[in-house]
Design a protein around this motif. Structure first.
Motif, PDB file in Angstrom:
ATOM      1  N   LYS A   1       7.482  -8.558  -2.121  1.00 34.21           N
ATOM      2  CA  LYS A   1       6.370  -9.145  -1.359  1.00 34.21           C
ATOM      3  C   LYS A   1       6.901  -9.866  -0.126  1.00 34.21           C
ATOM      4  CE  LYS A   1       2.864 -11.245  -3.176  1.00 34.21           C
ATOM      5  NZ  LYS A   1       1.694 -10.423  -2.828  1.00 34.21           N
ATOM      6  N   ASP A   2       7.992 -10.592  -0.289  1.00 31.71           N
ATOM      7  CA  ASP A   2       8.597 -11.293   0.847  1.00 31.71           C
ATOM      8  C   ASP A   2       9.106 -10.299   1.894  1.00 31.71           C
ATOM      9  OD1 ASP A   2       8.103 -13.674  -0.493  1.00 31.71           O
ATOM     10  OD2 ASP A   2      10.116 -13.797  -1.349  1.00 31.71           O
TER      11      ASP A   2
ATOM     12  N   SER B   1       8.061  -6.651  10.946  1.00 35.27           N
ATOM     13  CA  SER B   1       7.370  -6.722  12.240  1.00 35.27           C
ATOM     14  C   SER B   1       7.244  -5.308  12.792  1.00 35.27           C
ATOM     15  CB  SER B   1       8.152  -7.607  13.221  1.00 35.27           C
ATOM     16  OG  SER B   1       7.587  -7.519  14.515  1.00 35.27           O
TER      17      SER B   1
ATOM     18  N   TYR C   1       0.174  -1.124  10.903  1.00 35.94           N
ATOM     19  CA  TYR C   1      -0.258  -2.315  10.168  1.00 35.94           C
ATOM     20  C   TYR C   1      -1.061  -1.914   8.930  1.00 35.94           C
ATOM     21  CZ  TYR C   1      -2.069  -7.025   9.359  1.00 35.94           C
ATOM     22  OH  TYR C   1      -2.386  -8.242   8.801  1.00 35.94           O
TER      23      TYR C   1
ATOM     24  N   LEU D   1       7.956  -7.238   2.510  1.00 42.59           N
ATOM     25  CA  LEU D   1       6.823  -6.639   3.214  1.00 42.59           C
ATOM     26  C   LEU D   1       6.238  -7.589   4.251  1.00 42.59           C
ATOM     27  CD1 LEU D   1       4.566  -4.636   0.717  1.00 42.59           C
ATOM     28  CD2 LEU D   1       5.704  -3.793   2.762  1.00 42.59           C
ATOM     29  N   SER D   2       6.102  -8.849   3.879  1.00 42.13           N
ATOM     30  CA  SER D   2       5.498  -9.815   4.802  1.00 42.13           C
ATOM     31  C   SER D   2       6.386 -10.091   6.006  1.00 42.13           C
ATOM     32  CB  SER D   2       5.199 -11.129   4.060  1.00 42.13           C
ATOM     33  OG  SER D   2       6.402 -11.748   3.628  1.00 42.13           O
ATOM     34  N   SER D   3       7.673  -9.777   5.916  1.00 41.86           N
ATOM     35  CA  SER D   3       8.599 -10.059   7.014  1.00 41.86           C
ATOM     36  C   SER D   3       8.763  -8.878   7.979  1.00 41.86           C
ATOM     37  CB  SER D   3       9.976 -10.440   6.454  1.00 41.86           C
ATOM     38  OG  SER D   3      10.580  -9.329   5.816  1.00 41.86           O
TER      39      SER D   3
ATOM     40  N   GLN E   1       1.129  -3.294   0.518  1.00 41.90           N
ATOM     41  CA  GLN E   1       0.875  -4.590  -0.120  1.00 41.90           C
ATOM     42  C   GLN E   1      -0.164  -4.459  -1.223  1.00 41.90           C
ATOM     43  OE1 GLN E   1      -0.184  -6.928   3.330  1.00 41.90           O
ATOM     44  NE2 GLN E   1       1.896  -7.732   3.573  1.00 41.90           N
TER      45      GLN E   1
ATOM     46  N   ILE F   1       1.283  -0.945   6.128  1.00 39.68           N
ATOM     47  CA  ILE F   1       1.873  -2.135   5.501  1.00 39.68           C
ATOM     48  C   ILE F   1       0.871  -2.767   4.534  1.00 39.68           C
ATOM     49  CG2 ILE F   1       2.828  -4.434   5.899  1.00 39.68           C
ATOM     50  CD1 ILE F   1       4.676  -2.217   6.810  1.00 39.68           C
ATOM     51  N   LEU F   2      -0.397  -2.854   4.962  1.00 42.73           N
ATOM     52  CA  LEU F   2      -1.434  -3.406   4.094  1.00 42.73           C
ATOM     53  C   LEU F   2      -1.632  -2.546   2.846  1.00 42.73           C
ATOM     54  CD1 LEU F   2      -4.167  -4.593   6.628  1.00 42.73           C
ATOM     55  CD2 LEU F   2      -2.603  -6.017   5.300  1.00 42.73           C
TER      56      LEU F   2
ATOM     57  N   ASP G   1       0.397  -5.463  -5.035  1.00 39.86           N
ATOM     58  CA  ASP G   1      -0.465  -6.452  -5.697  1.00 39.86           C
ATOM     59  C   ASP G   1      -1.029  -5.893  -6.996  1.00 39.86           C
ATOM     60  OD1 ASP G   1      -0.057  -8.338  -3.720  1.00 39.86           O
ATOM     61  OD2 ASP G   1      -1.885  -7.846  -2.612  1.00 39.86           O
TER      62      ASP G   1
END
Length: 432
Positions: free
Chosen positions: A332-333, A339, A168, A335-337, A175, A171-172, A179
């Protein structure tokens, strides 16, 4: 009069021979003189060795070659009766790293190639644009390395998925890099919020700002590039992805495509030996790349640009800048998807059980990349690579010009070389 121009500051080198009358180009041929032989190297190797060797075709789009290679091998598994199942997680991470590779390539092209060449043509001495490209590209490659293990030349995609299992925190971190890249893009390149830019519907909305995109657009108009660099107004997209749609287009009419109709022929290069071949679809030349991909999505802004300026050098440049914004939002989409609870890898049968052929198609930074492999009991018998530059920058005789040859007709040598660079030539991919 025939003159030779060596085109450098690309991956490798290319030679362009111009036939000039009254200071205007009447014909040109292109040679890629440096042989690399990746296809020959692969013969007789274990099929999985391709996952290490093909990413080294290019120092800019190694991820694209890796994905095309793994897709070709997975297709061979399918054709041998052992279909490989990928988790959604593996698909999204593969897609994210590919998108980031396209993004870093677009930034390098815009700030290290396009803008310096524009400034030469308008006799400006502005500086520091290459530093912007290097900074933006570094952020994208950091995000790639978090998930792909390294950049360039990663080999983390394998038949059945990926070898990474990101936490996790990773992933952050990805991101955070994304950003920061978006903030830079908004401030320096766009001058507006990313969402606002993606909402543009007319080309006039590019105008009037103080950021780099408005300066680029202004310089293109000053040089008349909205009316120059026209090819056949035919486009093709072959790769299956979440950020574009496979199709063949003639002007705005869209048709289905099938990679089985892709072929190559010998290049015409009377002045110098070339190791490139021209790529065709049903024996016709098509333009590939960002303009083709954005046209396939029927994007309102790019359709407006095309309606006014067709497949001009202006349209080609502005579509690529727009695709940068499109891809950053899409990443971005992605990365947010992701799991982290899903499997990264589903083990297939051993490669030595596979005797079959496979095809892998990927949309690389410059357009469709095709890998074809013939495997016998896990060993490569034949390997073929067809790259985007073979589509856009082929070299043919006068009776059937390639896209880039057609775009340069009737212009001065300086204008023609700028138009040539709007396709973002890559020599090392072309002489594999």
């Amino acid at each position: 009069m025939t003159t030779k121009q060596l085109v450098d500051q690309i991956e490798g080198e290319a030679s362009v021979y111009f036939d000039i009358e009254n200071e205007k180009i009447v014909f040109s041929t292109i040679a890629f003189p440096h042989f690399r032989g990746i296809e020959n190297i692969l013969k007789g190797k274990n099929a999985l060795d391709a996952l290490v060797i093909t990413p080294r075709v290019c120092g800019i789009c190694g991820h694209a070659h890796l994905m095309a290679s793994v897709r070709a091998i997975e297709d061979a598994y399918k054709n041998a009766g052992h279909e490989v199942e990928l988790s959604t997680k593996a698909k999204n991470i593969r897609e994210f790293t590919l998108v980031m590779e396209i993004v870093q390539n677009h930034f390098k092209w815009m700030y290290m190639v396009l803008v310096p060449e524009l400034l030469k043509l308008i006799n400006s001495d502005e500086e520091n644009y290459p530093l912007k490209g290097a900074y933006a590209a570094s952020l994208a490659t950091k995000a790639i390395a978090l998930l792909g293990g390294q950049w360039p030349h990663s080999s983390y995609m394998v038949p059945g998925g990926i070898t990474c299992d990101p936490t996790y925190i990773e992933i952050l971190q990805a991101q955070s890099f994304l950003d920061e890249l978006i903030q830079f893009f908004e401030k320096e390149s766009l001058g507006v919020n990313l969402e606002n830019f993606l909402g543009y519907e007319m080309s006039k909305e590019f105008e009037g700002g103080n950021a780099d995109i408005s300066k680029i657009e202004k310089h293109l108009r000053e040089l008349g590039m909205q009316d120059k660099g026209l090819a056949y107004d035919r486009f093709i997209v072959l790769g299956e992805h979440s950020f574009t749609k496979p199709s063949k287009m003639k002007q705005t009419r869209s048709f289905k495509v099938d990679v089985k109709h892709v072929s190559t022929i010998e290049s015409y290069s009377p002045n110098e030996k070339t190791y490139a071949r021209n790529a065709m679809y049903k024996d016709n030349y098509y333009e590939v790349g960002s303009l083709s991909r954005m046209m396939s999505l029927e994007n309102p802004l790019i359709r407006n640009v095309h309606r006014r300026y067709k497949d001009s050098a202006y349209s080609r440049v502005m579509a690529r800048i727009y695709e940068l914004a499109h891809l950053m939002k899409h990443s971005k989409d992605l990365l947010s998807s992701i799991s982290i609870d899903e499997n990264s890898y589903n083990k297939p049968v051993s490669i030595d059980k596979i005797t079959a052929s496979g095809v892998g198609v990927v949309e690389a930074p410059r357009g469709p990349l095709v890998h074809r492999v013939d495997i016998e009991e896990g060993i490569i018998k034949k390997y073929e690579i067809i790259t985007p530059t073979q589509w856009n920058i082929g070299s043919s005789s006068k009776n059937k010009l390639t896209p880039v040859q057609k775009t340069m007709l009737g212009y001065t040598k300086a204008e023609a070389l700028f138009i040539f660079r709007t396709f973002d030539v890559c020599s090392v991919c072309t002489t594999h």
